[in-house]
Every structure is written in C-alpha cells, then in structure tokens.
Design a protein around this motif. Structure first.
Motif, PDB file in Angstrom:
ATOM      1  N   CYS A  97      99.426  55.480  72.390  1.00 55.27           N
ATOM      2  CA  CYS A  97      98.978  56.295  71.686  1.00 55.27           C
ATOM      3  C   CYS A  97      98.512  57.676  73.157  1.00 55.27           C
ATOM      4  CB  CYS A  97      98.048  56.603  70.366  1.00 55.27           C
ATOM      5  SG  CYS A  97      99.133  56.247  69.218  1.00 55.27           S
ATOM      6  N   LEU A  98      97.344  57.012  73.949  1.00 55.25           N
ATOM      7  CA  LEU A  98      96.266  57.982  74.031  1.00 55.25           C
ATOM      8  C   LEU A  98      96.020  56.372  75.598  1.00 55.25           C
ATOM      9  CD1 LEU A  98      94.555  59.947  74.945  1.00 55.25           C
ATOM     10  CD2 LEU A  98      92.433  58.433  73.421  1.00 55.25           C
ATOM     11  N   SER A  99      95.718  57.204  76.523  1.00 56.51           N
ATOM     12  CA  SER A  99      95.156  56.015  78.174  1.00 56.51           C
ATOM     13  C   SER A  99      94.260  56.828  78.670  1.00 56.51           C
ATOM     14  CB  SER A  99      96.415  55.615  78.470  1.00 56.51           C
ATOM     15  OG  SER A  99      96.907  56.265  79.297  1.00 56.51           O
ATOM     16  N   GLY A 100      93.689  56.712  79.365  1.00 52.81           N
ATOM     17  CA  GLY A 100      92.330  56.950  80.573  1.00 52.81           C
ATOM     18  C   GLY A 100      91.722  55.700  80.764  1.00 52.81           C
ATOM     19  N   GLU A 101      90.651  56.662  82.269  1.00 52.03           N
ATOM     20  CA  GLU A 101      89.785  56.061  82.464  1.00 52.03           C
ATOM     21  C   GLU A 101      88.714  56.644  82.198  1.00 52.03           C
ATOM     22  OE1 GLU A 101      89.647  55.559  86.975  1.00 52.03           O
ATOM     23  OE2 GLU A 101      92.122  54.999  86.530  1.00 52.03           O
ATOM     24  N   PHE A 102      87.390  55.444  81.684  1.00 51.86           N
ATOM     25  CA  PHE A 102      86.100  55.410  81.453  1.00 51.86           C
ATOM     26  C   PHE A 102      85.180  54.773  82.553  1.00 51.86           C
ATOM     27  CE2 PHE A 102      88.322  56.366  77.628  1.00 51.86           C
ATOM     28  CZ  PHE A 102      86.522  56.925  76.989  1.00 51.86           C
ATOM     29  N   VAL A 103      84.271  55.738  83.574  1.00 50.82           N
ATOM     30  CA  VAL A 103      83.244  55.439  84.388  1.00 50.82           C
ATOM     31  C   VAL A 103      82.575  54.980  83.435  1.00 50.82           C
ATOM     32  CG1 VAL A 103      81.552  55.535  86.361  1.00 50.82           C
ATOM     33  CG2 VAL A 103      83.954  55.972  85.830  1.00 50.82           C
ATOM     34  N   MET A 104      81.218  53.691  83.543  1.00 55.87           N
ATOM     35  CA  MET A 104      79.864  53.565  82.784  1.00 55.87           C
ATOM     36  C   MET A 104      79.101  53.006  83.791  1.00 55.87           C
ATOM     37  SD  MET A 104      81.524  53.941  79.421  1.00 55.87           S
ATOM     38  CE  MET A 104      80.307  54.014  78.520  1.00 55.87           C
ATOM     39  N   VAL A 105      78.028  53.972  83.763  1.00 54.14           N
ATOM     40  CA  VAL A 105      76.760  53.782  84.466  1.00 54.14           C
ATOM     41  C   VAL A 105      75.541  52.944  83.625  1.00 54.14           C
ATOM     42  CG1 VAL A 105      77.564  55.440  86.202  1.00 54.14           C
ATOM     43  CG2 VAL A 105      75.543  56.279  84.738  1.00 54.14           C
ATOM     44  N   ARG A 106      74.573  51.798  84.488  1.00 50.45           N
ATOM     45  CA  ARG A 106      73.672  51.798  83.801  1.00 50.45           C
ATOM     46  C   ARG A 106      72.759  52.840  83.931  1.00 50.45           C
ATOM     47  NH1 ARG A 106      71.752  46.665  83.510  1.00 50.45           N
ATOM     48  NH2 ARG A 106      73.019  45.830  85.578  1.00 50.45           N
ATOM     49  N   ALA A 107      71.887  52.647  82.592  1.00 47.92           N
ATOM     50  CA  ALA A 107      70.705  53.902  81.888  1.00 47.92           C
ATOM     51  C   ALA A 107      70.185  53.884  83.929  1.00 47.92           C
ATOM     52  CB  ALA A 107      70.340  53.688  80.939  1.00 47.92           C
ATOM     53  N   ALA A 108      69.615  55.221  84.191  1.00 50.05           N
ATOM     54  CA  ALA A 108      68.307  55.059  85.108  1.00 50.05           C
ATOM     55  C   ALA A 108      67.069  54.170  85.083  1.00 50.05           C
ATOM     56  CB  ALA A 108      68.134  56.755  85.076  1.00 50.05           C
ATOM     57  N   ASP A 109      67.019  54.227  83.484  1.00 49.97           N
ATOM     58  CA  ASP A 109      65.459  53.718  82.706  1.00 49.97           C
ATOM     59  C   ASP A 109      65.937  52.191  82.705  1.00 49.97           C
ATOM     60  OD1 ASP A 109      66.536  54.208  81.185  1.00 49.97           O
ATOM     61  OD2 ASP A 109      65.144  55.070  79.664  1.00 49.97           O
ATOM     62  N   ASP A 110      67.145  51.516  83.416  1.00 51.11           N
ATOM     63  CA  ASP A 110      67.282  50.298  82.550  1.00 51.11           C
ATOM     64  C   ASP A 110      66.962  49.449  83.676  1.00 51.11           C
ATOM     65  OD1 ASP A 110      68.111  48.337  80.303  1.00 51.11           O
ATOM     66  OD2 ASP A 110      69.979  48.210  81.920  1.00 51.11           O
TER      67      ASP A 110
ATOM     68  N   THR B 127      84.430  50.933  86.519  1.00 51.03           N
ATOM     69  CA  THR B 127      85.297  52.017  85.734  1.00 51.03           C
ATOM     70  C   THR B 127      86.084  50.751  85.202  1.00 51.03           C
ATOM     71  OG1 THR B 127      84.765  52.765  88.214  1.00 51.03           O
ATOM     72  CG2 THR B 127      87.809  52.831  86.950  1.00 51.03           C
ATOM     73  N   LEU B 128      86.434  50.983  84.305  1.00 51.28           N
ATOM     74  CA  LEU B 128      87.195  50.625  82.864  1.00 51.28           C
ATOM     75  C   LEU B 128      88.927  51.148  82.356  1.00 51.28           C
ATOM     76  CD1 LEU B 128      84.164  50.393  80.536  1.00 51.28           C
ATOM     77  CD2 LEU B 128      85.475  48.479  82.087  1.00 51.28           C
ATOM     78  N   ALA B 129      89.944  50.719  82.719  1.00 51.56           N
ATOM     79  CA  ALA B 129      91.170  51.635  82.297  1.00 51.56           C
ATOM     80  C   ALA B 129      90.904  51.179  80.447  1.00 51.56           C
ATOM     81  CB  ALA B 129      92.027  50.601  82.624  1.00 51.56           C
ATOM     82  N   THR B 130      91.456  52.431  79.933  1.00 54.59           N
ATOM     83  CA  THR B 130      91.090  51.915  77.835  1.00 54.59           C
ATOM     84  C   THR B 130      92.885  52.137  77.554  1.00 54.59           C
ATOM     85  OG1 THR B 130      90.003  54.070  77.879  1.00 54.59           O
ATOM     86  CG2 THR B 130      89.221  52.548  78.274  1.00 54.59           C
ATOM     87  N   ALA B 131      92.948  51.697  76.984  1.00 54.59           N
ATOM     88  CA  ALA B 131      94.602  52.504  76.112  1.00 54.59           C
ATOM     89  C   ALA B 131      94.179  51.994  74.782  1.00 54.59           C
ATOM     90  CB  ALA B 131      95.510  51.275  76.183  1.00 54.59           C
ATOM     91  N   LEU B 132      95.008  52.813  73.301  1.00 52.78           N
ATOM     92  CA  LEU B 132      95.058  53.309  72.372  1.00 52.78           C
ATOM     93  C   LEU B 132      96.385  52.760  71.959  1.00 52.78           C
ATOM     94  CD1 LEU B 132      92.165  55.148  70.201  1.00 52.78           C
ATOM     95  CD2 LEU B 132      94.889  54.915  69.638  1.00 52.78           C
TER      96      LEU B 132
ATOM     97  N   ALA C 224      90.367  47.398  76.428  1.00 48.83           N
ATOM     98  CA  ALA C 224      89.690  47.888  77.452  1.00 48.83           C
ATOM     99  C   ALA C 224      89.888  47.044  78.635  1.00 48.83           C
ATOM    100  CB  ALA C 224      87.768  48.215  77.406  1.00 48.83           C
ATOM    101  N   ARG C 225      89.669  47.250  80.020  1.00 45.90           N
ATOM    102  CA  ARG C 225      89.891  46.088  80.756  1.00 45.90           C
ATOM    103  C   ARG C 225      88.747  46.678  82.360  1.00 45.90           C
ATOM    104  NH1 ARG C 225      93.806  46.497  84.760  1.00 45.90           N
ATOM    105  NH2 ARG C 225      95.025  48.322  84.805  1.00 45.90           N
ATOM    106  N   VAL C 226      88.192  46.140  82.953  1.00 43.60           N
ATOM    107  CA  VAL C 226      87.934  46.061  83.854  1.00 43.60           C
ATOM    108  C   VAL C 226      88.425  46.200  85.151  1.00 43.60           C
ATOM    109  CG1 VAL C 226      85.892  45.701  85.962  1.00 43.60           C
ATOM    110  CG2 VAL C 226      85.878  45.093  83.411  1.00 43.60           C
ATOM    111  N   LEU C 227      88.175  47.811  86.115  1.00 45.70           N
ATOM    112  CA  LEU C 227      88.935  48.408  87.285  1.00 45.70           C
ATOM    113  C   LEU C 227      88.490  47.571  88.553  1.00 45.70           C
ATOM    114  CD1 LEU C 227      90.939  51.006  85.923  1.00 45.70           C
ATOM    115  CD2 LEU C 227      92.453  48.830  86.131  1.00 45.70           C
ATOM    116  N   ARG C 228      86.897  48.538  88.489  1.00 51.91           N
ATOM    117  CA  ARG C 228      86.303  48.401  89.316  1.00 51.91           C
ATOM    118  C   ARG C 228      85.165  47.996  89.025  1.00 51.91           C
ATOM    119  NH1 ARG C 228      89.765  51.973  90.146  1.00 51.91           N
ATOM    120  NH2 ARG C 228      88.093  53.658  90.246  1.00 51.91           N
ATOM    121  N   GLN C 229      83.976  46.889  89.679  1.00 50.97           N
ATOM    122  CA  GLN C 229      82.546  47.031  88.818  1.00 50.97           C
ATOM    123  C   GLN C 229      81.704  47.490  90.423  1.00 50.97           C
ATOM    124  OE1 GLN C 229      81.490  43.296  87.563  1.00 50.97           O
ATOM    125  NE2 GLN C 229      79.782  43.582  87.252  1.00 50.97           N
ATOM    126  N   GLY C 230      81.208  48.376  90.564  1.00 51.12           N
ATOM    127  CA  GLY C 230      79.704  48.296  91.179  1.00 51.12           C
ATOM    128  C   GLY C 230      78.215  47.510  91.083  1.00 51.12           C
TER     129      GLY C 230
END
Length: 257
Positions: A114-127, A96-101, A85-91
């Motif tokens: 075997c597999l690749s894709g992009e994940f967007v992770m967000v901070r939980a609203a109450d955090d 946004t993370l690029a991932t690969a297996l 996993a590596r960071v593509l963009r950060q707000g």
C-alpha cells in the motif's frame, strides 16, 4: 508480498536493525470510500519509525523528514496492516529508515503493498544518550508454522496513563485483545470475537514514554474456539530496559460472517 529488499528480517534485541508491527484499519480511520486515510497510514509508519529510531539511537527522537512516499493501493477498513521498518543509514544523532505498509485480508489471506517511504529520525536536541543497559529478550517461543501470531506495538502517551504516569489497565487490555484478535483470525481465516478472558496477570508497570509490545500466539484450537496467549512487554527507549508487564490467556470463537 513485499520484495526481499523491503521486507526486513527480525533482528536480535541487542542489534535492532528492523521491526514489523501490526495494526487494524477501523472505520473511524477510513474515508467515505471505506479505505484508510493517507494521514492515518503515514501516522502508522511514523510510529514504527519512532519505535525503531528510539531503539537504534537509544534516546528521545523526533521525525526530521519524510521522503519518497509512494501510495500504491488503498487499505480497506477491516484489513490488518503490517508496518515494516528497517535501518538504511545511521549517524551519531540520526538514522534513516525504509518503511512500508502492507494490508492483509485476514479472511482470504491476500496481501497488498500500500505505501512506502523513507523517514529520517534525529535525537532530540536536549537528549543526552544514557549508558547502555542490557536488554531482556522476551521468553523464547517457536513461531507457529501457520503464522498464527501477531505483535502489536504502541507508545504510552499521557492520555493512556494515570496521575502517576503509569499505564491504565484499560488501554493495556485493548492492545492485548487487538493482538489476540489478529493471531486468532490468522489461524482460522474466519470472523472471530472474544468469548472469554481466562486470566490476566499484571506484573510490572508501563510508564509514559515507554514502547509497549504485545506478542500473541495461538496455543490451542477447537472446533470453533481458539485459545491465545498474549504477553505484554514495556521498553524504555532511552535505556533499552525491558519489563514483562502482563500475561493473558484469551479465548476467541469463530462466527458466521
């Protein structure tokens, strides 16, 4: 091997831009063809994205979206899988993370994308982001030239812990033995089993919500035996505080396949 644009470099702990963790494909994660379920593969990538996203945003995160999934090849049971996993963009509240297996045949030293894709992770609203805490790096150690090392990362869930929210010794030892198995097999490229646990020292607790990393490396090699040292660290995703929880000395022996 993954192309240079996908395989991340290992960053310093104070600037987490990428990470690589390993896991194994067990039969209960496989379909009737003996290969890793697509859902299980996505779960492995999601775990890597969660850990890196938590480190980058320093708080509780959730998966907001997954896109660009590309299933290229199956991962057979018994193979190791690396999750990159590596960071593509950060707000301010998202990353946004690029991932690969990548699957690795530990006995024959062959690797398959075997597999690749992009994940967007967000901070939980109450955090609410806490004040940054200094990050204690693991003890320095030269990486073995033969690649005989492994890092296994896990998340401590309530089912892993006792009534006080502290990680049980049992799951900790499972994760330690998994990392040691990978490191030993990578060194000799033969089937191995654990023969002895010379010593395990529990020094500090890991708590529910912590990210646990087990770093294992081969320290000595005999005609059939492989000695491994494993260190387990716990990290709070919200503060970045790291604790050295456990050290272990393990012995594995090579067997006939």
């Amino acid at each position: 091997m993954l192309p240079e644009s996908v395989v991340p470099e290992f960053p310093a702990p104070c600037a987490p831009a990428a990470m690589t963790v390993v896991d194994m494909v067990w039969p209960d994660q496989s379909n009737h063809h003996g290969t890793l379920f697509g859902g299980a593969a996505l779960s492995m990538l999601d775990r890597a994205a969660f850990i890196l996203g938590s480190r980058v945003l320093r708080g509780a995160v959730v998966t907001a979206s997954v896109s660009g999934l590309n299933f290229q090849a199956p991962a057979p049971a018994g193979h190791l899988v690396e999750c990159h996993a590596r960071v593509l963009r950060q707000g301010r509240r998202s990353v946004t993370l690029a991932t690969a297996l990548v699957a690795e045949d530990l006995l024959h030293c062959t690797r398959t994308d075997c597999l690749s894709g992009e994940f967007v992770m967000v901070r939980a609203a109450d955090d609410t982001p806490p004040p940054a805490a200094p990050v204690a790096a693991p003890p320095a150690a030269d990486a073995p030239a033969d690649g005989a090392q492994a890092t296994v990362a896990e998340i401590v869930f309530p089912g892993h812990a006792n009534h006080r929210g502290v990680l049980h010794g049992g799951p900790a030892m499972v994760w330690i033995s998994k990392a040691g198995f990978v490191a030993a097999t990578r060194r000799v490229r033969r089937s191995v089993v654990m023969a002895a646990s010379e010593r395990i020292d529990f020094k500090a607790p890991a708590r529910v919500g912590d990210v646990v990393e087990v770093m294992a490396r081969v320290t000595a090699l005999g005609r059939r035996s492989i000695q491994v040292r494993a260190d387990m660290w716990a990290e709070s995703p919200t503060t970045g505080e790291r604790r050295h929880c456990t050290s272990a000395r393990l012995v594995y022996v090579a067997i006939e396949s």
